[in-house]
Design a protein around this motif. Sequence first.
Motif, PDB file in Angstrom:
ATOM      1  N   GLU A 153      79.117   3.950  37.075  1.00  0.00           N
ATOM      2  CA  GLU A 153      80.030   4.118  38.198  1.00  0.00           C
ATOM      3  C   GLU A 153      81.431   4.431  37.702  1.00  0.00           C
ATOM      4  O   GLU A 153      81.772   4.152  36.546  1.00  0.00           O
ATOM      5  N   GLY A 154      82.237   4.996  38.580  1.00  0.00           N
ATOM      6  CA  GLY A 154      83.655   5.197  38.321  1.00  0.00           C
ATOM      7  C   GLY A 154      83.955   5.941  37.041  1.00  0.00           C
ATOM      8  O   GLY A 154      83.373   6.995  36.756  1.00  0.00           O
ATOM      9  N   ALA A 155      84.871   5.385  36.248  1.00  0.00           N
ATOM     10  CA  ALA A 155      85.315   6.038  35.016  1.00  0.00           C
ATOM     11  C   ALA A 155      84.170   6.187  34.013  1.00  0.00           C
ATOM     12  O   ALA A 155      84.094   7.193  33.305  1.00  0.00           O
ATOM     13  N   ASP A 156      83.295   5.199  33.946  1.00  0.00           N
ATOM     14  CA  ASP A 156      82.158   5.281  33.022  1.00  0.00           C
ATOM     15  C   ASP A 156      81.258   6.471  33.380  1.00  0.00           C
ATOM     16  O   ASP A 156      80.810   7.205  32.499  1.00  0.00           O
ATOM     17  N   LEU A 157      80.989   6.664  34.666  1.00  0.00           N
ATOM     18  CA  LEU A 157      80.167   7.789  35.105  1.00  0.00           C
ATOM     19  C   LEU A 157      80.848   9.115  34.802  1.00  0.00           C
ATOM     20  O   LEU A 157      80.209  10.063  34.329  1.00  0.00           O
ATOM     21  N   ASN A 158      82.149   9.196  35.041  1.00  0.00           N
ATOM     22  CA  ASN A 158      82.886  10.425  34.762  1.00  0.00           C
ATOM     23  C   ASN A 158      82.853  10.774  33.274  1.00  0.00           C
ATOM     24  O   ASN A 158      82.730  11.939  32.901  1.00  0.00           O
ATOM     25  N   ARG A 159      82.975   9.756  32.423  1.00  0.00           N
ATOM     26  CA  ARG A 159      82.933  10.003  30.976  1.00  0.00           C
ATOM     27  C   ARG A 159      81.558  10.518  30.547  1.00  0.00           C
ATOM     28  O   ARG A 159      81.465  11.444  29.727  1.00  0.00           O
ATOM     29  N   ILE A 160      80.507   9.934  31.092  1.00  0.00           N
ATOM     30  CA  ILE A 160      79.155  10.372  30.755  1.00  0.00           C
ATOM     31  C   ILE A 160      78.937  11.812  31.194  1.00  0.00           C
ATOM     32  O   ILE A 160      78.397  12.647  30.445  1.00  0.00           O
ATOM     33  N   LYS A 161      79.364  12.144  32.405  1.00  0.00           N
ATOM     34  CA  LYS A 161      79.189  13.505  32.911  1.00  0.00           C
ATOM     35  C   LYS A 161      79.944  14.516  32.057  1.00  0.00           C
ATOM     36  O   LYS A 161      79.442  15.611  31.772  1.00  0.00           O
ATOM     37  N   GLN A 162      81.160  14.171  31.645  1.00  0.00           N
ATOM     38  CA  GLN A 162      81.940  15.090  30.823  1.00  0.00           C
ATOM     39  C   GLN A 162      81.299  15.285  29.463  1.00  0.00           C
ATOM     40  O   GLN A 162      81.240  16.409  28.933  1.00  0.00           O
ATOM     41  N   LEU A 163      80.785  14.204  28.865  1.00  0.00           N
ATOM     42  CA  LEU A 163      80.121  14.310  27.570  1.00  0.00           C
ATOM     43  C   LEU A 163      78.846  15.145  27.686  1.00  0.00           C
ATOM     44  O   LEU A 163      78.545  15.953  26.800  1.00  0.00           O
ATOM     45  N   LEU A 164      78.113  14.983  28.777  1.00  0.00           N
ATOM     46  CA  LEU A 164      76.912  15.787  28.988  1.00  0.00           C
ATOM     47  C   LEU A 164      77.259  17.266  29.085  1.00  0.00           C
ATOM     48  O   LEU A 164      76.572  18.116  28.508  1.00  0.00           O
ATOM     49  N   LYS A 165      78.309  17.600  29.814  1.00  0.00           N
ATOM     50  CA  LYS A 165      78.727  18.995  29.933  1.00  0.00           C
ATOM     51  C   LYS A 165      79.059  19.587  28.566  1.00  0.00           C
ATOM     52  O   LYS A 165      78.681  20.716  28.250  1.00  0.00           O
ATOM     53  N   GLU A 166      79.789  18.822  27.761  1.00  0.00           N
ATOM     54  CA  GLU A 166      80.207  19.316  26.449  1.00  0.00           C
ATOM     55  C   GLU A 166      79.022  19.503  25.504  1.00  0.00           C
ATOM     56  O   GLU A 166      78.968  20.457  24.727  1.00  0.00           O
ATOM     57  N   THR A 167      78.066  18.593  25.556  1.00  0.00           N
ATOM     58  CA  THR A 167      76.973  18.627  24.573  1.00  0.00           C
ATOM     59  C   THR A 167      75.785  19.474  25.018  1.00  0.00           C
ATOM     60  O   THR A 167      74.962  19.859  24.182  1.00  0.00           O
ATOM     61  N   LEU A 168      75.684  19.779  26.316  1.00  0.00           N
ATOM     62  CA  LEU A 168      74.585  20.613  26.803  1.00  0.00           C
ATOM     63  C   LEU A 168      74.964  22.081  26.944  1.00  0.00           C
ATOM     64  O   LEU A 168      74.096  22.950  26.966  1.00  0.00           O
ATOM     65  N   ARG A 169      76.241  22.366  27.019  1.00  0.00           N
ATOM     66  CA  ARG A 169      76.695  23.724  27.345  1.00  0.00           C
ATOM     67  C   ARG A 169      76.430  24.706  26.210  1.00  0.00           C
ATOM     68  O   ARG A 169      76.843  24.497  25.068  1.00  0.00           O
ATOM     69  N   PRO A 170      75.741  25.817  26.503  1.00  0.00           N
ATOM     70  CA  PRO A 170      75.444  26.805  25.448  1.00  0.00           C
ATOM     71  C   PRO A 170      76.696  27.534  24.973  1.00  0.00           C
ATOM     72  O   PRO A 170      77.627  27.769  25.741  1.00  0.00           O
ATOM     73  N   THR A 171      76.703  27.908  23.714  1.00  0.00           N
ATOM     74  CA  THR A 171      77.748  28.775  23.180  1.00  0.00           C
ATOM     75  C   THR A 171      77.184  30.112  22.720  1.00  0.00           C
ATOM     76  O   THR A 171      77.931  30.999  22.337  1.00  0.00           O
ATOM     77  N   SER A 172      75.880  30.261  22.763  1.00  0.00           N
ATOM     78  CA  SER A 172      75.233  31.502  22.338  1.00  0.00           C
ATOM     79  C   SER A 172      73.870  31.593  22.985  1.00  0.00           C
ATOM     80  O   SER A 172      73.232  30.577  23.272  1.00  0.00           O
ATOM     81  N   SER A 173      73.404  32.816  23.238  1.00  0.00           N
ATOM     82  CA  SER A 173      72.071  32.999  23.795  1.00  0.00           C
ATOM     83  C   SER A 173      71.017  33.112  22.699  1.00  0.00           C
ATOM     84  O   SER A 173      69.850  33.337  22.985  1.00  0.00           O
ATOM     85  N   HIS A 174      71.436  32.960  21.448  1.00  0.00           N
ATOM     86  CA  HIS A 174      70.448  32.964  20.369  1.00  0.00           C
ATOM     87  C   HIS A 174      69.539  31.757  20.520  1.00  0.00           C
ATOM     88  O   HIS A 174      69.986  30.644  20.719  1.00  0.00           O
ATOM     89  N   ALA A 175      68.243  31.995  20.484  1.00  0.00           N
ATOM     90  CA  ALA A 175      67.289  30.896  20.619  1.00  0.00           C
ATOM     91  C   ALA A 175      66.135  31.103  19.657  1.00  0.00           C
ATOM     92  O   ALA A 175      65.745  32.232  19.366  1.00  0.00           O
ATOM     93  N   GLU A 176      65.628  30.011  19.164  1.00  0.00           N
ATOM     94  CA  GLU A 176      64.418  30.044  18.348  1.00  0.00           C
ATOM     95  C   GLU A 176      63.280  29.476  19.173  1.00  0.00           C
ATOM     96  O   GLU A 176      63.451  28.495  19.894  1.00  0.00           O
TER      97      GLU A 176
END
Length: 233
Positions: A153-176
């Motif tokens: 909830e609250g700030a904890d939820l916001n931090r988790i969502k932001q970390l998920l965005k940063e770590t899931l977001r692609p930087t390249s379409s290269h895939a194996e």
Amino acid sequence: MTIISRRYLFAVTAVAATGTSACGIFKNPRVQKFIKNVVEEIAASVGADFVLDFGKYVEDHLGEWKSYIESKVNEWVSEGDISDCDPSKMWTDDPDNPTIIVKEFYGPSSSCETDSDSCCAIFFSGASDAVLLPTWTLVTLYNFVTEQCKDKEGADLNRIKQLLKETLRPTSSHAERHETPNGTVDTLYWETRYGQVEMAKIEKEDHTYEGMIKVDGYPDGSNPSTVYRTNIS
């Protein structure tokens, strides 16, 4: 620039029991409706929070995005990766100056109804690079994100969502991609700022499937990466 091949898109979701589909293996109408809602959640998880309408945002600085997306959609339709139905639902991180756009599509065998099987593509680099995600990856991603946000909830939820965005977001379409001959295991990954996201679809003893995801830069205790498994069919 590396574009994901037609062979990759079909092979990554191959399954003999239900037929091959570039966007999924889940034919139950209830599951299809669920997947359609999941696409929006996946868009948010990679940082595309705003709905984008190219009919409204026709300024010159979006012309390149629009042209590349239309070209890629026509290519995928002609190759049978997606249907010619167009849900016209897109999300972006910034409607005026996008760095990423997520667009919903219907699978190649789907009708043009609201409960049709959905998949999505992630466009970036002015839409000149794109990754088309099949249904099984969406289910795995959604379950992973839901689990991480559970009981927050609250700030904890916001931090988790932001970390998920940063770590899931692609930087390249290269895939194996690797697939066993009978489709027992399918794998794919994409690059991120923190390493990569690795995903797999694994057939179990009862011939249902398990989805697995490993996310670099999203710590799990003392480990720098998190591994999550979930039933997907």
